[in-house]
Design a protein around this motif. Structure first.
Motif, PDB file in Angstrom:
ATOM      1  N   THR A  43      17.498  78.099  53.769  1.00 42.24           N
ATOM      2  CA  THR A  43      16.156  78.436  54.229  1.00 42.24           C
ATOM      3  C   THR A  43      16.094  78.784  55.714  1.00 42.24           C
ATOM      4  O   THR A  43      14.999  78.956  56.251  1.00 42.24           O
ATOM      5  CB  THR A  43      15.190  77.268  53.957  1.00 42.24           C
ATOM      6  OG1 THR A  43      15.670  76.106  54.639  1.00 42.24           O
ATOM      7  CG2 THR A  43      15.077  77.001  52.462  1.00 42.24           C
ATOM      8  N   GLN A  44      17.219  78.925  56.354  1.00 39.38           N
ATOM      9  CA  GLN A  44      17.194  79.232  57.777  1.00 39.38           C
ATOM     10  C   GLN A  44      16.765  80.686  58.006  1.00 39.38           C
ATOM     11  O   GLN A  44      16.921  81.539  57.148  1.00 39.38           O
ATOM     12  CB  GLN A  44      18.545  78.959  58.422  1.00 39.38           C
ATOM     13  CG  GLN A  44      19.653  79.914  58.036  1.00 39.38           C
ATOM     14  CD  GLN A  44      20.962  79.570  58.706  1.00 39.38           C
ATOM     15  OE1 GLN A  44      20.981  78.808  59.669  1.00 39.38           O
ATOM     16  NE2 GLN A  44      22.049  80.109  58.215  1.00 39.38           N
ATOM     17  N   ASP A  45      16.247  80.928  59.162  1.00 40.40           N
ATOM     18  CA  ASP A  45      15.818  82.269  59.556  1.00 40.40           C
ATOM     19  C   ASP A  45      17.049  83.098  59.900  1.00 40.40           C
ATOM     20  O   ASP A  45      17.816  82.724  60.787  1.00 40.40           O
ATOM     21  CB  ASP A  45      14.888  82.159  60.768  1.00 40.40           C
ATOM     22  CG  ASP A  45      14.350  83.496  61.232  1.00 40.40           C
ATOM     23  OD1 ASP A  45      14.585  84.510  60.539  1.00 40.40           O
ATOM     24  OD2 ASP A  45      13.686  83.524  62.290  1.00 40.40           O
ATOM     25  N   PRO A  46      17.284  84.228  59.207  1.00 44.17           N
ATOM     26  CA  PRO A  46      18.480  85.037  59.478  1.00 44.17           C
ATOM     27  C   PRO A  46      18.543  85.560  60.913  1.00 44.17           C
ATOM     28  O   PRO A  46      19.624  85.778  61.446  1.00 44.17           O
ATOM     29  CB  PRO A  46      18.375  86.202  58.482  1.00 44.17           C
ATOM     30  CG  PRO A  46      17.418  85.762  57.449  1.00 44.17           C
ATOM     31  CD  PRO A  46      16.512  84.767  58.096  1.00 44.17           C
ATOM     32  N   SER A  47      17.383  85.733  61.520  1.00 42.25           N
ATOM     33  CA  SER A  47      17.390  86.243  62.899  1.00 42.25           C
ATOM     34  C   SER A  47      17.703  85.139  63.913  1.00 42.25           C
ATOM     35  O   SER A  47      18.017  85.417  65.060  1.00 42.25           O
ATOM     36  CB  SER A  47      16.046  86.889  63.229  1.00 42.25           C
ATOM     37  OG  SER A  47      15.018  85.909  63.181  1.00 42.25           O
ATOM     38  N   ALA A  48      17.631  83.864  63.475  1.00 42.87           N
ATOM     39  CA  ALA A  48      17.940  82.737  64.367  1.00 42.87           C
ATOM     40  C   ALA A  48      18.711  81.692  63.556  1.00 42.87           C
ATOM     41  O   ALA A  48      18.161  80.666  63.174  1.00 42.87           O
ATOM     42  CB  ALA A  48      16.666  82.147  64.941  1.00 42.87           C
TER      43      ALA A  48
END
Length: 142
Positions: A43-48
């Motif tokens: 669920t992490q943000d791909p941009s961060a």
């Protein structure tokens, strides 16, 4: 205004369909830790993305937890082995224990059983848990 309590075991909802939920785990084992880590990565943000230092720290914590669990198991097994050795070394010796009536009984240990979690010693024909033995002495030879 008084509000009546709701009993969760009898409450129904659109999603429960009368099934009972599994009891919640009260301990955090490696499976729970790993599921949390996987969910966090999914669920992490791909941009961060997750910081690599944080990932290493969490992986190290998992390894430490697994080693502590293993150490606890080993300690329990060692204690069990020590109880067995202590019980076996009592054969032929005079031992004392307090019976269910509160009377101190004394006799010679003739047998040991490891069938239960706590070893039992046989004193004058009576099986006694090792943790109830209050004293041991060497039997005088005739």
């Amino acid at each position: 205004m008084t509000v009546a309590a709701v009993d969760a075991s009898t409450a129904t909802s659109l999603y429960s369909q009368g099934t009972t939920a599994a009891p919640a785990k009260q301990t955090m084992d490696s499976d729970v830790f790993m599921k949390l880590l996987i969910t966090q990565l999914q669920t992490q943000d791909p941009s961060a993305p997750m910081d690599s230092n944080q990932m290493i720290t969490q992986t190290s914590q998992l390894a430490s937890m697994q080693q502590l669990t293993s150490l606890g198991t080993t300690t329990t097994e060692n204690f069990s082995l020590q109880m067995r050795i202590a019980a076996a070394s009592m054969i032929g010796k005079t031992a004392s224990y307090t019976d269910s009536k509160g009377i101190t009984q004394t006799g010679t240990v003739s047998a040991v059983s490891f069938a239960a979690a706590v070893p039992t010693v046989t004193i004058n024909g009576t099986a006694v848990n090792l943790d109830l033995v209050s004293g041991i002495s060497t039997t005088a030879s005739a």
